[in-house]
Write an enzyme that holds these catalytic residues in place. Sequence first.
Site, mmCIF file in Angstrom:
data_model
loop_
_atom_site.group_PDB
_atom_site.id
_atom_site.type_symbol
_atom_site.label_atom_id
_atom_site.label_comp_id
_atom_site.label_asym_id
_atom_site.label_seq_id
_atom_site.Cartn_x
_atom_site.Cartn_y
_atom_site.Cartn_z
ATOM 1 N N HIS A 145 -38.551 7.740 -15.708
ATOM 2 C CA HIS A 145 -38.418 6.782 -14.609
ATOM 3 C C HIS A 145 -37.832 5.426 -15.037
ATOM 4 C CE1 HIS A 145 -40.498 9.403 -11.891
ATOM 5 N NE2 HIS A 145 -41.642 9.333 -12.532
ATOM 6 N N GLY A 153 -42.959 3.414 -13.255
ATOM 7 C CA GLY A 153 -43.687 4.672 -13.206
ATOM 8 C C GLY A 153 -44.291 5.105 -14.523
ATOM 9 N N ASP A 180 -40.878 18.265 -14.320
ATOM 10 C CA ASP A 180 -41.992 17.365 -14.024
ATOM 11 C C ASP A 180 -42.225 17.363 -12.516
ATOM 12 O OD1 ASP A 180 -43.110 14.531 -13.390
ATOM 13 O OD2 ASP A 180 -43.188 14.577 -15.572
ATOM 14 N N HIS A 182 -42.587 14.946 -10.664
ATOM 15 C CA HIS A 182 -41.958 13.780 -10.046
ATOM 16 C C HIS A 182 -40.451 13.772 -10.301
ATOM 17 C CE1 HIS A 182 -46.217 12.726 -10.671
ATOM 18 N NE2 HIS A 182 -46.082 12.105 -9.511
ATOM 19 N N ASP A 265 -47.367 18.093 -15.134
ATOM 20 C CA ASP A 265 -48.128 17.708 -13.950
ATOM 21 C C ASP A 265 -47.876 18.594 -12.735
ATOM 22 O OD1 ASP A 265 -45.593 16.663 -13.795
ATOM 23 O OD2 ASP A 265 -46.208 14.591 -13.406
ATOM 24 N N TYR A 304 -51.471 14.667 -16.693
ATOM 25 C CA TYR A 304 -52.572 13.712 -16.646
ATOM 26 C C TYR A 304 -53.934 14.391 -16.723
ATOM 27 C CZ TYR A 304 -48.442 11.251 -15.250
ATOM 28 O OH TYR A 304 -47.152 10.754 -15.236
#
Length: 400
Positions: A145, A153, A180, A182, A265, A304
């Site tokens: 990011h 981010g 990912d 995101h 994630d 996470y």
Amino acid sequence: MNETDKFAPRSLPTRDALFIGAARYRRPSYTSNHPLAIPRVSLALDLINAYGAITPAEYLTGRKASNKELTWFHEPAYIQAFQRAQFRGKVTQADRERFQLGNLENPYFPDFFDTPSLATGSSIQGAEQVLAGRTAFSPAGGMHHAAPHQARGFCYLNDPALAIMRLRRAGLRVLYLDIDAHHGDGVEAAFVDDPETLTASIHMDTSYAYPFQGGGIDDQPGGAVNLPLPPGINDAEYRLAFHSLWSRLLEGFRPDVVVLQAGTDILTHDPLSKFRVSNGVFWEAATRVIDESPRLLVLGGGGYHPIALARCWTGVWARLTGRALDERLPDAASALLRAVNWELDDEDAEETERLYTHLSDLPNDGPVREEVRARVQRLLDSHPLLAPRVMAVRQIESKD
């Protein structure tokens, strides 16, 4: 004791790959309540070693990126502010507002500049190993990011962009694949005008997920492919999305090298994701990339839930090196996971005993929703790189 002193190899590799790490990743980083204040690279390495699945020859200690390397992508004023904050032990209000450093998202912590610089240098080092003919895994990388002038981010330095730039400086045509949860917005922005680099991202729709802009089904800038997906993606849906897109990317772009951002994630247990994907399907996707890429650099990324992440990256390493690991975790590995400072529910507790999350364990490994099928088909039909080689989604499903 250094990192390599712990290695007790039990199984030998059948493929030549390199794990890039550093003892620094055992130190605390971010802040105590931050999503990244968890063991990640260190726990994955310990789990790999508990299997006896790494040798000293497969481990390379990472190095910090030089200022010259960092300014291939980042603005000098940003790097100076970043270094100044570490020297002073704090971020000034002016720098916080201008550079987004030292806020809740991108907090100040000890080794504020040195730790991200090490992760970034390691990813560039991984690119150099690829140029030397090896496959490299830099799990501390994947911070996709960061912008040239700002932290964003949880990402202070954009190591994927810098690793790709190292490959491009050697004249290679690069496919960047980001799995990912995101959108890989920072990397996409870095190469949107480079015809020799293609960025592809399969991610949570930014209508409900960070970075809350861009990466949409109708947002396909030149040099980029985006497949945003709705919440609740299950294994069948992710399998369809990945396999539909991957072969078209290879056929349509024909890269010299692939850079895989392997953020974990998307996994079912992750607290910052709305996907429900098993590590089995994650590894299925990673295995195709490993087997079919002309050359390969693998980076880390989001993730996470420390236990889910360590198990997943252990499986990625096994596939990179051609090892077959027992489903049942070794006793030492189980003890490592149980010792993590992480509140486990009943479902999580079972994952400290085995490497795999099985498809049958997921409550929503159901049929592919029409919305997901429609998004995949729409991308394949409309994207100028993919459309000439489109194959009906239903034909792909019939082969699985």
